[in-house]
Design an enzyme around this catalytic site. Structure first.
Site, PDB file in Angstrom:
ATOM      1  CD  GLU A   1       1.557  -0.208  -3.409  1.00  0.00           C
ATOM      2  OE1 GLU A   1       1.236  -1.407  -3.357  1.00  0.00           O
ATOM      3  OE2 GLU A   1       2.674   0.208  -3.083  1.00  0.00           O
TER       4      GLU A   1
ATOM      5  CE  LYS B   1       4.606  -7.297   2.823  1.00  0.00           C
ATOM      6  NZ  LYS B   1       3.445  -6.413   2.738  1.00  0.00           N
TER       7      LYS B   1
ATOM      8  NE  ARG C   1       7.871  -8.123  -1.191  1.00  0.00           N
ATOM      9  CZ  ARG C   1       6.606  -8.453  -1.415  1.00  0.00           C
ATOM     10  NH1 ARG C   1       5.976  -8.004  -2.482  1.00  0.00           N
ATOM     11  NH2 ARG C   1       5.958  -9.208  -0.568  1.00  0.00           N
TER      12      ARG C   1
HETATM   13  N1  PLP Z   1       1.326  -3.491  -1.932  1.00  0.00           N
HETATM   14  C1  PLP Z   1       1.362  -3.361  -0.605  1.00  0.00           C
HETATM   15  C2  PLP Z   1       1.460  -1.999  -0.030  1.00  0.00           C
HETATM   16  C3  PLP Z   1       1.324  -4.500   0.211  1.00  0.00           C
HETATM   17  O1  PLP Z   1       1.359  -4.389   1.534  1.00  0.00           O
HETATM   18  C4  PLP Z   1       1.230  -5.770  -0.390  1.00  0.00           C
HETATM   19  C5  PLP Z   1       1.214  -6.978   0.408  1.00  0.00           C
HETATM   20  O2  PLP Z   1       2.175  -7.685   0.544  1.00  0.00           O
HETATM   21  C6  PLP Z   1       1.186  -5.852  -1.782  1.00  0.00           C
HETATM   22  C7  PLP Z   1       1.237  -4.690  -2.525  1.00  0.00           C
HETATM   23  C8  PLP Z   1       1.101  -7.170  -2.470  1.00  0.00           C
HETATM   24  O3  PLP Z   1       2.326  -7.816  -2.516  1.00  0.00           O
HETATM   25  P1  PLP Z   1       2.401  -9.387  -2.619  1.00  0.00           P
HETATM   26  O4  PLP Z   1       1.601  -9.779  -3.801  1.00  0.00           O
HETATM   27  O5  PLP Z   1       3.836  -9.677  -2.789  1.00  0.00           O
HETATM   28  O6  PLP Z   1       1.832  -9.922  -1.357  1.00  0.00           O
HETATM   29  C1  COI Z   2       0.300  -9.183   2.420  1.00  0.00           C
HETATM   30  O1  COI Z   2      -0.549  -9.292   1.538  1.00  0.00           O
HETATM   31  O2  COI Z   2       1.074 -10.114   2.694  1.00  0.00           O
HETATM   32  C2  COI Z   2       0.460  -7.964   3.196  1.00  0.00           C
HETATM   33  O3  COI Z   2       1.453  -7.828   3.834  1.00  0.00           O
HETATM   34  C3  COI Z   2      -0.591  -6.969   3.188  1.00  0.00           C
HETATM   35  C4  COI Z   2      -0.922  -6.509   4.546  1.00  0.00           C
HETATM   36  C5  COI Z   2      -1.655  -5.258   4.419  1.00  0.00           C
HETATM   37  C6  COI Z   2      -1.691  -7.539   5.308  1.00  0.00           C
END
Ligand code: PLP
Ligand code: COI
Length: 341
Positions: free
Chosen positions: A220, A184, A82
């Site tokens: 989301e 991200k 990612r």
């Molecule tokens: N959506 C957003 C906007 C986020 O910042 C995060 C955090 O990483 C997620 C979703 C969840 O992603 P992940 O499960 O890869 O941490």
């Molecule tokens: C994560 O879950 O790793 C994120 O980056 C979310 C953030 C809002 C702390």
């Protein structure tokens, strides 16, 4: 190895400098060897690309102590993938996947004294990130970059731990159609800050964003994807090009199907249908799965039947199974767990 004197059970989701962080610099078209360093501060040009045009991307993953005392990470290969997608979108160099995983190992190993013990309720959060570090004044990409991984022990992302959340339907959008919602990048979070402060001031834990094109579908929240559970126990999650492809959500869908025998579905979810779901949860590395008890849409309260005191039964089952896999209590699918030490 002796652990640091930290009150693990009292930790919130905050930053505490640890002993080591990994740093590698990109210059003249190549990454240097990289190293673990002790200095938590960064000195860069006053005109650095990151400062002028927000050229920065990041990741989030965790290290866990298992019941039998090992330290492991969860699917770091997907964070590397990612990060690559985020870098390409912001015209930044890619940090190679094998080196990313090796750097994760080094950071966790060298900070093992900060990895919270099994059963403490805390974990070690790792934050890999990259930014344009040399001067740009015209709108263009930097020519030098820094990749870093810092880590910090953390507790629950939402205050109150696993107490069901109250969230609101946001009036502002987090992404644009064909924009950067699916990567991200720091810019996606900068523009959410006004809205999250406002949500907190109004008594809400998070904002649910709608699809920016039509504002009729659920996307989301500011920091997590969303899962719903139907009254007949199907796990449903929004499909959209403008949400972050959450590693937790993708893992949960597989856990729901393969470990819990549940039907799963990724599809567009209309705002108008959320009153029909039995359970709702926010999922992400930081959020794990945080249950939602109430969604407020401009004064209209949608109370999930699971209620405001505890997680619904399906959410709980998913939570227990996923964290069981992450903490080594339940055998993981091939490649999900990377043992550090
Ligand atoms: N959506 C957003 C906007 C986020 O910042 C995060 C955090 O990483 C997620 C979703 C969840 O992603 P992940 O499960 O890869 O941490
Ligand atoms: C994560 O879950 O790793 C994120 O980056 C979310 C953030 C809002 C702390």
């Amino acid at each position: 190895m002796e652990k640091k004197d930290i009150n693990w059970g009292e930790l919130g989701f905050g930053y505490m400098p640890t002993d080591y962080r990994f740093v590698s610099n990109w210059k003249n078209g190549a990454w240097d060897d990289g190293a673990l360093i002790t200095d938590p501060n960064i000195v860069i040009s006053e005109c650095a690309g990151v400062l002028q045009y927000a050229q920065t991307v990041f990741e989030g993953l965790k290290a866990y102590t298992t019941e039998d005392g090992r330290i492991v990470c969860f699917r770091p290969d997907l964070n590397a993938d990612r990060l690559e997608a985020s870098c390409k979108r912001l015209q930044m160099p890619v940090f190679p996947k094998e080196r990313f995983i090796e750097a994760v190992r080094e950071v966790v190993k060298s900070n093992a004294a900060f990895v919270p013990p099994f059963g403490s309720g805390a974990t070690l959060y790792l934050r890999p990130y990259m930014f344009g570090s040399d001067a740009v004044i015209g709108v263009k990409p930097a020519t030098e970059y820094q990749f870093r991984i810092l880590c910090t022990p953390v507790g629950p992302y939402f205050k109150g731990g696993v107490k069901p959340l109250t969230v609101r339907i946001s009036d502002l959008d987090r992404a644009a159609p064909r924009g950067t919602g699916n990567i991200k990048a720091g810019l996606n979070y900068a523009m959410s800050l006004y809205n999250i402060v406002d949500a907190h001031n109004c008594g809400f834990d998070e904002n649910i964003y709608l699809d920016p094109g039509t504002r009729t579908k659920i996307e989301e929240t500011g920091g997590a994807n969303i899962i719903f559970v139907t009254k007949d126990n199907k796990v449903v999650t929004p499909k959209s090009d403008s949400i972050l492809p959450s590693i937790t959500r993708r893992s949960l869908l597989q856990v729901a199907a393969d470990y819990c025998g549940l039907e799963v579905e990724e599809r567009e979810i209309e705002l108008a249908e959320i009153g029909e779901f039995a359970e709702c949860g926010l999922c992400g590395t930081a959020a794990v799965i945080s249950p939602v008890g109430k969604i407020v849409d401009h004064g209209k309260e949608i109370c999930l039947p699971a209620g405001m005191t505890e997680m619904g039964p399906v959410t709980k089952k998913l939570y227990d199974t996923l964290t069981g896999i992450q903490m080594g209590r339940i055998p993981a699918p091939e490649g999900w767990i990377v043992e550090i030490m």
